[in-house]
Scaffold this motif. Structure first.
Motif, PDB file in Angstrom:
ATOM      1  N   ASN A  19       0.813  -1.214   0.000  1.00 31.03           N
ATOM      2  CA  ASN A  19       0.000   0.000   0.000  1.00 31.03           C
ATOM      3  C   ASN A  19       0.848   1.266   0.000  1.00 31.03           C
ATOM      4  O   ASN A  19       0.366   2.348   0.347  1.00 31.03           O
ATOM      5  N   ARG A  20       2.121   1.127  -0.388  1.00 31.52           N
ATOM      6  CA  ARG A  20       3.042   2.254  -0.589  1.00 31.52           C
ATOM      7  C   ARG A  20       3.233   3.084   0.681  1.00 31.52           C
ATOM      8  O   ARG A  20       3.385   4.299   0.627  1.00 31.52           O
ATOM      9  N   LEU A  21       3.229   2.397   1.801  1.00 30.68           N
ATOM     10  CA  LEU A  21       3.578   3.016   3.084  1.00 30.68           C
ATOM     11  C   LEU A  21       4.774   2.243   3.639  1.00 30.68           C
ATOM     12  O   LEU A  21       4.664   1.492   4.607  1.00 30.68           O
ATOM     13  N   ILE A  22       5.927   2.445   2.988  1.00 25.89           N
ATOM     14  CA  ILE A  22       7.117   1.658   3.317  1.00 25.89           C
ATOM     15  C   ILE A  22       7.710   2.134   4.640  1.00 25.89           C
ATOM     16  O   ILE A  22       7.980   3.335   4.802  1.00 25.89           O
ATOM     17  N   PRO A  23       7.923   1.233   5.596  1.00 26.15           N
ATOM     18  CA  PRO A  23       8.536   1.623   6.871  1.00 26.15           C
ATOM     19  C   PRO A  23       9.984   2.053   6.665  1.00 26.15           C
ATOM     20  O   PRO A  23      10.613   1.751   5.644  1.00 26.15           O
ATOM     21  N   PRO A  24      10.565   2.758   7.639  1.00 20.63           N
ATOM     22  CA  PRO A  24      11.992   3.087   7.576  1.00 20.63           C
ATOM     23  C   PRO A  24      12.837   1.833   7.439  1.00 20.63           C
ATOM     24  O   PRO A  24      12.439   0.734   7.851  1.00 20.63           O
ATOM     25  N   LEU A  25      14.018   1.998   6.888  1.00 22.58           N
ATOM     26  CA  LEU A  25      14.852   0.835   6.575  1.00 22.58           C
ATOM     27  C   LEU A  25      15.227   0.048   7.829  1.00 22.58           C
ATOM     28  O   LEU A  25      15.264  -1.186   7.797  1.00 22.58           O
TER      29      LEU A  25
ATOM     30  N   LYS B 160       3.417   6.643  15.024  1.00 21.89           N
ATOM     31  CA  LYS B 160       3.691   6.195  16.388  1.00 21.89           C
ATOM     32  C   LYS B 160       4.931   5.311  16.448  1.00 21.89           C
ATOM     33  O   LYS B 160       5.740   5.421  17.390  1.00 21.89           O
ATOM     34  N   MET B 161       5.106   4.435  15.443  1.00 23.00           N
ATOM     35  CA  MET B 161       6.249   3.524  15.477  1.00 23.00           C
ATOM     36  C   MET B 161       7.569   4.261  15.308  1.00 23.00           C
ATOM     37  O   MET B 161       8.572   3.915  15.930  1.00 23.00           O
ATOM     38  N   ILE B 162       7.586   5.290  14.475  1.00 24.02           N
ATOM     39  CA  ILE B 162       8.819   6.076  14.316  1.00 24.02           C
ATOM     40  C   ILE B 162       9.140   6.822  15.605  1.00 24.02           C
ATOM     41  O   ILE B 162      10.309   6.977  15.977  1.00 24.02           O
ATOM     42  N   THR B 163       8.091   7.268  16.304  1.00 26.44           N
ATOM     43  CA  THR B 163       8.327   7.934  17.589  1.00 26.44           C
ATOM     44  C   THR B 163       8.969   6.978  18.595  1.00 26.44           C
ATOM     45  O   THR B 163       9.824   7.375  19.394  1.00 26.44           O
TER      46      THR B 163
ATOM     47  N   ASP C 221      15.629   6.573  10.328  1.00 24.49           N
ATOM     48  CA  ASP C 221      16.925   6.190   9.751  1.00 24.49           C
ATOM     49  C   ASP C 221      17.970   7.284   9.882  1.00 24.49           C
ATOM     50  O   ASP C 221      19.158   7.039   9.634  1.00 24.49           O
ATOM     51  N   ASP C 222      17.565   8.498  10.234  1.00 27.13           N
ATOM     52  CA  ASP C 222      18.529   9.598  10.346  1.00 27.13           C
ATOM     53  C   ASP C 222      19.470   9.413  11.532  1.00 27.13           C
ATOM     54  O   ASP C 222      20.567   9.986  11.549  1.00 27.13           O
ATOM     55  N   SER C 223      19.070   8.636  12.532  1.00 22.77           N
ATOM     56  CA  SER C 223      19.885   8.450  13.733  1.00 22.77           C
ATOM     57  C   SER C 223      20.864   7.290  13.519  1.00 22.77           C
ATOM     58  O   SER C 223      20.468   6.214  13.063  1.00 22.77           O
TER      59      SER C 223
END
Length: 199
Positions: A117-123, A166-169, A174-176
């Protein structure tokens, strides 16, 4: 040389001797274990006093030997426990893990649905650690129901996808550098490629 005078048959030699009193083993043990009892019943014949004192010294020696044996036994038990614990901490038989021989990673279904569904999670979500958390602790994974990509909004069909906000929070982005080191980059890239091949 004078001849000894014979003893008269009626010579008085005093009152008859009494039968000596015999102390039983139990009475001797009571006297040995209770100095107060000895003081209340004494005085005793010298031979009995000697026997009582000898028994007391022997009992003290045996008690001391028993205490030493118990202390030595306790030290041996403590030593065996400490040795066993130290052996496990020193890792005498460590398990060697080779990256190339790692077990096959199972991509979670929710990851595949997000990609479709083109909502790719961070690597870094595709590292083995994050994937294991999704499998073993699904209660910590935040999801939401959305309409599939390309489906008419009037349709009531919805799918369960990762709530990326919420999951990225929680897991970071990937920036860290804490989330994505060079080794984790290779690991996550391999798992992402596996997910894309499954689709």
């Amino acid at each position: 040389m004078s001849t000894p005078t014979p003893r008269p048959p009626d010579l008085d030699i005093g009152p008859p001797l009494k039968v000596p009193y015999y102390y039983t083993d139990d009475e001797i043990e009571e006297l040995v274990g209770s100095p107060a009892l000895c003081d209340s019943l004494g005085p005793f014949p010298p031979s009995l006093i000697r026997q009582i004192e000898t028994s007391r010294i022997k009992g003290k020696r045996e008690a001391e030997l028993t205490r030493r044996a118990e202390r030595e036994r306790e030290k041996e038990v403590e030593g065996s426990v400490c040795t066993k614990l130290m052996g496990t901490m020193e890792m005498q038989n460590p398990i060697r893990r080779v990256f190339g021989e790692a077990k096959e990673v199972v991509i979670p279904t929710v990851y595949l649905l997000n990609i479709r569904n083109r909502l790719i999670p961070p690597l870094h979500f595709f590292t083995n650690n994050c994937i294991d958390l999704v499998h073993t602790s699904p209660q910590i994974v935040h999801t939401k129901f959305v309409r599939p990509f390309g489906i008419d909004e009037q349709s009531g069909e919805k799918v369960q996808l990762l709530d990326l906000g919420k999951m990225i929070t929680i897991w970071g982005n990937d920036d860290s550098h804490d989330c994505l080191s060079p080794l984790r980059f290779l690991e996550a890239s391999k798992n992402l490629l596996t997910a894309l091949q499954l689709l």
